[in-house]
Design a protein around this motif. Structure first.
Motif, PDB file in Angstrom:
ATOM      1  N   TRP A   1       6.196  14.464   0.293  1.00 41.10           N
ATOM      2  CA  TRP A   1       5.342  13.515   1.005  1.00 41.10           C
ATOM      3  C   TRP A   1       5.905  13.199   2.379  1.00 41.10           C
ATOM      4  O   TRP A   1       7.081  12.865   2.520  1.00 41.10           O
ATOM      5  CB  TRP A   1       5.240  12.256   0.160  1.00 41.10           C
ATOM      6  N   LEU A   2       5.053  13.266   3.397  1.00 40.37           N
ATOM      7  CA  LEU A   2       5.399  12.870   4.760  1.00 40.37           C
ATOM      8  C   LEU A   2       4.458  11.751   5.193  1.00 40.37           C
ATOM      9  O   LEU A   2       3.231  11.909   5.112  1.00 40.37           O
ATOM     10  CB  LEU A   2       5.259  14.055   5.728  1.00 40.37           C
ATOM     11  N   VAL A   3       5.030  10.617   5.608  1.00 35.49           N
ATOM     12  CA  VAL A   3       4.257   9.501   6.143  1.00 35.49           C
ATOM     13  C   VAL A   3       4.611   9.393   7.617  1.00 35.49           C
ATOM     14  O   VAL A   3       5.788   9.400   7.979  1.00 35.49           O
ATOM     15  CB  VAL A   3       4.609   8.164   5.441  1.00 35.49           C
ATOM     16  N   TYR A   4       3.596   9.287   8.461  1.00 32.38           N
ATOM     17  CA  TYR A   4       3.849   9.209   9.899  1.00 32.38           C
ATOM     18  C   TYR A   4       2.812   8.309  10.546  1.00 32.38           C
ATOM     19  O   TYR A   4       1.808   7.965   9.933  1.00 32.38           O
ATOM     20  CB  TYR A   4       3.823  10.613  10.520  1.00 32.38           C
ATOM     21  N   GLY A   5       3.082   7.908  11.761  1.00 33.45           N
ATOM     22  CA  GLY A   5       2.148   7.065  12.501  1.00 33.45           C
ATOM     23  C   GLY A   5       2.880   5.937  13.191  1.00 33.45           C
ATOM     24  O   GLY A   5       4.016   6.088  13.639  1.00 33.45           O
ATOM     25  N   ASP A   6       2.235   4.770  13.254  1.00 30.38           N
ATOM     26  CA  ASP A   6       2.782   3.599  13.921  1.00 30.38           C
ATOM     27  C   ASP A   6       2.884   2.483  12.884  1.00 30.38           C
ATOM     28  O   ASP A   6       1.883   1.934  12.453  1.00 30.38           O
ATOM     29  CB  ASP A   6       1.868   3.186  15.074  1.00 30.38           C
TER      30      ASP A   6
ATOM     31  N   LEU B   1       0.830  -1.195   0.000  1.00 31.92           N
ATOM     32  CA  LEU B   1       0.000   0.000   0.000  1.00 31.92           C
ATOM     33  C   LEU B   1       0.873   1.256   0.000  1.00 31.92           C
ATOM     34  O   LEU B   1       0.641   2.185  -0.773  1.00 31.92           O
ATOM     35  CB  LEU B   1      -0.923   0.015   1.221  1.00 31.92           C
ATOM     36  N   LEU B   2       1.899   1.284   0.837  1.00 38.75           N
ATOM     37  CA  LEU B   2       2.796   2.445   0.872  1.00 38.75           C
ATOM     38  C   LEU B   2       3.498   2.644  -0.472  1.00 38.75           C
ATOM     39  O   LEU B   2       3.677   3.779  -0.921  1.00 38.75           O
ATOM     40  CB  LEU B   2       3.822   2.302   1.984  1.00 38.75           C
ATOM     41  N   ARG B   3       3.875   1.558  -1.136  1.00 36.20           N
ATOM     42  CA  ARG B   3       4.502   1.674  -2.461  1.00 36.20           C
ATOM     43  C   ARG B   3       3.541   2.293  -3.471  1.00 36.20           C
ATOM     44  O   ARG B   3       3.923   3.144  -4.274  1.00 36.20           O
ATOM     45  CB  ARG B   3       4.968   0.305  -2.954  1.00 36.20           C
ATOM     46  N   ARG B   4       2.267   1.855  -3.435  1.00 36.19           N
ATOM     47  CA  ARG B   4       1.270   2.429  -4.350  1.00 36.19           C
ATOM     48  C   ARG B   4       1.051   3.912  -4.050  1.00 36.19           C
ATOM     49  O   ARG B   4       0.964   4.731  -4.968  1.00 36.19           O
ATOM     50  CB  ARG B   4      -0.052   1.673  -4.249  1.00 36.19           C
ATOM     51  N   LEU B   5       0.958   4.247  -2.774  1.00 40.26           N
ATOM     52  CA  LEU B   5       0.749   5.648  -2.397  1.00 40.26           C
ATOM     53  C   LEU B   5       1.918   6.531  -2.830  1.00 40.26           C
ATOM     54  O   LEU B   5       1.716   7.680  -3.219  1.00 40.26           O
ATOM     55  CB  LEU B   5       0.543   5.767  -0.885  1.00 40.26           C
TER      56      LEU B   5
ATOM     57  N   PRO C   1      13.157 -11.781  19.651  1.00 46.27           N
ATOM     58  CA  PRO C   1      13.906 -10.972  18.676  1.00 46.27           C
ATOM     59  C   PRO C   1      13.132 -10.856  17.366  1.00 46.27           C
ATOM     60  O   PRO C   1      12.387 -11.758  16.988  1.00 46.27           O
ATOM     61  CB  PRO C   1      15.202 -11.750  18.471  1.00 46.27           C
ATOM     62  N   ARG C   2      13.307  -9.749  16.677  1.00 45.69           N
ATOM     63  CA  ARG C   2      12.644  -9.538  15.387  1.00 45.69           C
ATOM     64  C   ARG C   2      13.377 -10.310  14.300  1.00 45.69           C
ATOM     65  O   ARG C   2      14.602 -10.435  14.325  1.00 45.69           O
ATOM     66  CB  ARG C   2      12.645  -8.046  15.012  1.00 45.69           C
ATOM     67  N   ASP C   3      12.645 -10.765  13.320  1.00 44.67           N
ATOM     68  CA  ASP C   3      13.180 -11.465  12.163  1.00 44.67           C
ATOM     69  C   ASP C   3      13.921 -10.454  11.282  1.00 44.67           C
ATOM     70  O   ASP C   3      13.351  -9.452  10.855  1.00 44.67           O
ATOM     71  CB  ASP C   3      12.014 -12.103  11.409  1.00 44.67           C
ATOM     72  N   GLU C   4      15.192 -10.697  10.999  1.00 53.59           N
ATOM     73  CA  GLU C   4      16.014  -9.781  10.184  1.00 53.59           C
ATOM     74  C   GLU C   4      15.386  -9.535   8.812  1.00 53.59           C
ATOM     75  O   GLU C   4      15.394  -8.435   8.300  1.00 53.59           O
ATOM     76  CB  GLU C   4      17.428 -10.349   9.997  1.00 53.59           C
ATOM     77  N   LYS C   5      14.815 -10.589   8.210  1.00 51.06           N
ATOM     78  CA  LYS C   5      14.199 -10.436   6.894  1.00 51.06           C
ATOM     79  C   LYS C   5      13.034  -9.441   6.940  1.00 51.06           C
ATOM     80  O   LYS C   5      12.870  -8.631   6.030  1.00 51.06           O
ATOM     81  CB  LYS C   5      13.716 -11.803   6.384  1.00 51.06           C
ATOM     82  N   LYS C   6      12.218  -9.506   7.994  1.00 51.69           N
ATOM     83  CA  LYS C   6      11.078  -8.595   8.121  1.00 51.69           C
ATOM     84  C   LYS C   6      11.550  -7.147   8.272  1.00 51.69           C
ATOM     85  O   LYS C   6      10.960  -6.244   7.709  1.00 51.69           O
ATOM     86  CB  LYS C   6      10.203  -8.978   9.320  1.00 51.69           C
ATOM     87  N   MET C   7      12.639  -6.941   9.011  1.00 48.90           N
ATOM     88  CA  MET C   7      13.164  -5.593   9.175  1.00 48.90           C
ATOM     89  C   MET C   7      13.712  -5.086   7.843  1.00 48.90           C
ATOM     90  O   MET C   7      13.542  -3.917   7.506  1.00 48.90           O
ATOM     91  CB  MET C   7      14.255  -5.559  10.259  1.00 48.90           C
ATOM     92  N   GLU C   8      14.358  -5.956   7.061  1.00 55.73           N
ATOM     93  CA  GLU C   8      14.862  -5.563   5.746  1.00 55.73           C
ATOM     94  C   GLU C   8      13.725  -5.196   4.800  1.00 55.73           C
ATOM     95  O   GLU C   8      13.833  -4.238   4.030  1.00 55.73           O
ATOM     96  CB  GLU C   8      15.703  -6.691   5.149  1.00 55.73           C
ATOM     97  N   GLU C   9      12.612  -5.946   4.841  1.00 58.10           N
ATOM     98  CA  GLU C   9      11.457  -5.645   4.001  1.00 58.10           C
ATOM     99  C   GLU C   9      10.900  -4.273   4.331  1.00 58.10           C
ATOM    100  O   GLU C   9      10.444  -3.548   3.456  1.00 58.10           O
ATOM    101  CB  GLU C   9      10.372  -6.717   4.172  1.00 58.10           C
ATOM    102  N   PHE C  10      10.903  -3.927   5.614  1.00 58.43           N
ATOM    103  CA  PHE C  10      10.412  -2.620   6.050  1.00 58.43           C
ATOM    104  C   PHE C  10      11.322  -1.531   5.528  1.00 58.43           C
ATOM    105  O   PHE C  10      10.907  -0.530   5.002  1.00 58.43           O
ATOM    106  CB  PHE C  10      10.328  -2.566   7.572  1.00 58.43           C
TER     107      PHE C  10
END
Length: 157
Positions: A128-133, A116-120, A148-157
């Motif tokens: 453009w400013l995106v903010y929130g949680d 969704l963020l990519r489309r926006l 611990p967080r999954d490294e792959k998920k953090m990279e995707e973010f």
């Protein structure tokens, strides 16, 4: 321009509404984005208007999570259960985009949020400013406690 983004939890409580009104009076933001309101959109509209924001959009919560509200003096572009996208017209004719975003707390729904963020990102020529949680982190040192967080998920973010 002043912007307030607040994960409010519990706006059905009169004490929380009084605190909210006090903060809004103190800071006087032109744009306010609320996440996790956990009240229906009709109650949220009443709270928003009682705080002096006649213009806004309130998105219903789903089950035990969510609920969004954006109060503004701006032009609404589009919205969903996890975002509200607007164009801000400043004095002097400057325009820019503002997106209030709430990412799913469930990891299996995050790919959809990032798409969704990519489309926006591709919908407009203004700054453009995106903010929130986003309910995600970039680096493992940002997290304290829990699994611990999954490294792959953090990279995707």
């Amino acid at each position: 321009m002043k912007i307030l983004s607040w994960n409010v939890r519990g706006l059905g409580n009169p004490r929380a509404v009084r605190r909210l009104r006090h903060s809004l009076k103190l800071h006087n933001p032109q744009v306010v984005f609320f996440m996790e309101t956990k009240i229906n959109k009709f109650k949220m509209e009443k709270v928003r208007q009682s705080c002096g924001y006649q213009f806004g959009i309130d998105v219903e919560y789903l089950g035990s999570r969510g609920g969004l509200s954006l109060a503004w003096r701006i032009i609404l572009q589009n919205f969903s259960h996890c975002h509200i996208d607007v164009i801000v017209n400043e004095d002097g004719g400057k325009k820019w985009r503002l997106t209030g975003f709430y990412g799913s707390p469930y990891t299996n729904e995050r790919d959809e949020a990032w798409n969704l963020l990519r489309r926006l990102r591709n919908q407009g020529e203004y700054p453009w400013l995106v903010y929130g949680d986003f309910n995600e982190i970039l680096y493992s040192f940002e997290k304290k406690g829990g699994l611990p967080r999954d490294e792959k998920k953090m990279e995707e973010f």
